[in-house]
Design an enzyme around this catalytic site. Structure first.
Site, mmCIF file in Angstrom:
data_model
loop_
_atom_site.group_PDB
_atom_site.id
_atom_site.type_symbol
_atom_site.label_atom_id
_atom_site.label_comp_id
_atom_site.label_asym_id
_atom_site.label_seq_id
_atom_site.Cartn_x
_atom_site.Cartn_y
_atom_site.Cartn_z
ATOM 1 N N ASP A 43 12.264 7.947 10.464
ATOM 2 C CA ASP A 43 12.712 7.423 9.284
ATOM 3 C C ASP A 43 14.341 7.189 9.480
ATOM 4 O O ASP A 43 14.937 8.167 9.733
ATOM 5 C CB ASP A 43 12.308 8.573 8.017
ATOM 6 C CG ASP A 43 13.050 8.319 6.926
ATOM 7 O OD1 ASP A 43 13.550 7.138 6.874
ATOM 8 O OD2 ASP A 43 13.089 9.157 5.937
ATOM 9 N N TYR A 132 16.651 -6.824 -3.700
ATOM 10 C CA TYR A 132 16.469 -7.004 -2.030
ATOM 11 C C TYR A 132 17.508 -7.502 -1.196
ATOM 12 O O TYR A 132 18.151 -6.948 -0.420
ATOM 13 C CB TYR A 132 15.120 -7.879 -1.932
ATOM 14 C CG TYR A 132 14.905 -8.263 -0.479
ATOM 15 C CD1 TYR A 132 14.348 -7.128 0.438
ATOM 16 C CD2 TYR A 132 14.916 -9.497 0.238
ATOM 17 C CE1 TYR A 132 14.165 -7.453 1.656
ATOM 18 C CE2 TYR A 132 14.683 -9.773 1.341
ATOM 19 C CZ TYR A 132 14.200 -8.732 2.202
ATOM 20 O OH TYR A 132 14.083 -9.198 3.421
#
Length: 300
Positions: A43, A132
């Protein structure tokens, strides 16, 4: 020549899978090592995981292809998009700075507002339209703060591959299921195959002096409608589709989405051609290659 130890983050995505396949086939130099990490394996939002998993490997190059890429979903999930694309990319850059690694990061045309009348150069002012793009720009800014002289940011656009899902695989599927399609014709950009981008990245990996922001897409210009028409033509020629369906051009207003898209996002690749000696390959040629791969994967 220095032997490279390369960590690939985001190995499970379509670009990551292409990089792994190309490395296995012809991308590696004897003695170089690639360490791929999927999202489940590492991660990037966790500095502790970066230290734990990358630290012992002694990598000297990191390719960050990990990203939150669901453009429309990001409008309702802006916090998670920023966590991955902004904070995560910054954490990777800070790790790279601490350990003396070069960082190669993949960004997007969504950092621009689409109002330009000419191809966007890397130094063009950024102005994202939605969550985004804002999150990807935050990642770029974090990288430029942490390791500006040892990082390369590659902005790309309209990425697709044989690995699903993407616009090409979705269109092929819909063309086999529906009797007609309406595709947006007033958004202009350039399709880019992951194979083309992976080829560029292989050159960037070996260029120890490269730093800064570069642009890469395939050559030429298209609307989504143009792209869809070409997909059908190539899929028919390859035997991937049994018959043609009508494809109608529509406007963005007729196909509203949660996230605003740049109306024009053609990228200027001049510096990439010059610095990395990459040939310009028209997007239609790259599309034909990917369609053939899809046909092969189908067993044809």
């Amino acid at each position: 020549m220095t032997k490279l130890s390369v960590a690939l983050l985001g190995a499970g995505g379509q670009l990551g899978q292409t990089l792994i396949a190309d490395w296995a086939e012809n991308g590696q130099v004897a003695g170089d090592t690639l360490y791929p990490f999927s999202r489940e394996e590492l991660d990037i939002c966790s500095p502790g995981q970066l230290d734990e998993k990358l630290g012992p490997l002694g990598v000297n190059v990191i390719v960050n292809a990990a990203a939150y890429t669901q453009v429309d979903k990001a409008e309702a999930d802006a916090e998670q998009a920023m966590r991955v694309n902004g904070q995560g990319a910054t954490a990777v850059a800070e790790f790279a700075a601490r350990h003396g690694c070069r960082l190669i990061h993949v960004s997007t045309d969504f950092v621009f507002d689409g109002q330009s009348s000419s191809a966007y150069r890397p130094d063009h002012p950024t102005a994202p339209l939605g969550s985004y793009g804002l999150s990807k720009l935050a990642g770029e800014q974090g990288i430029n703060r942490a390791c500006p002289s040892s990082s390369v940011i590659i902005r790309t656009s309209w990425l697709y591959s044989r690995y699903q899902p993407n616009f090409v695989t979705t269109m092929v599927q819909l063309m086999g299921q529906r009797d007609r399609l309406g595709i947006v014709a007033d958004q202009i950009g350039t399709p880019t195959s992951t194979h083309s981008l992976a080829t560029l990245l292989a050159r960037v990996i070996r260029d120890e002096k490269a730093a800064g922001i570069f642009h890469w897409s395939d050559a030429g210009v298209a609307s989504w409608y143009d792209f869809a028409v070409a997909i059908q033509e190539e899929a028919l020629a390859a035997g991937l589709l049994k018959g043609a369906i009508p494809i109608t051009p529509i406007t963005t207003a007729e196909y509203p989405t949660p996230a605003a898209r740049p109306a024009f996002s053609v990228l200027d690749k001049t510096e990439s051609y010059r610095c990395f000696h990459m040939p310009a390959i028209h997007w239609r040629n790259e599309l034909r290659h990917v369609i053939k791969e899809l046909k092969t994967a189908e067993g044809g």
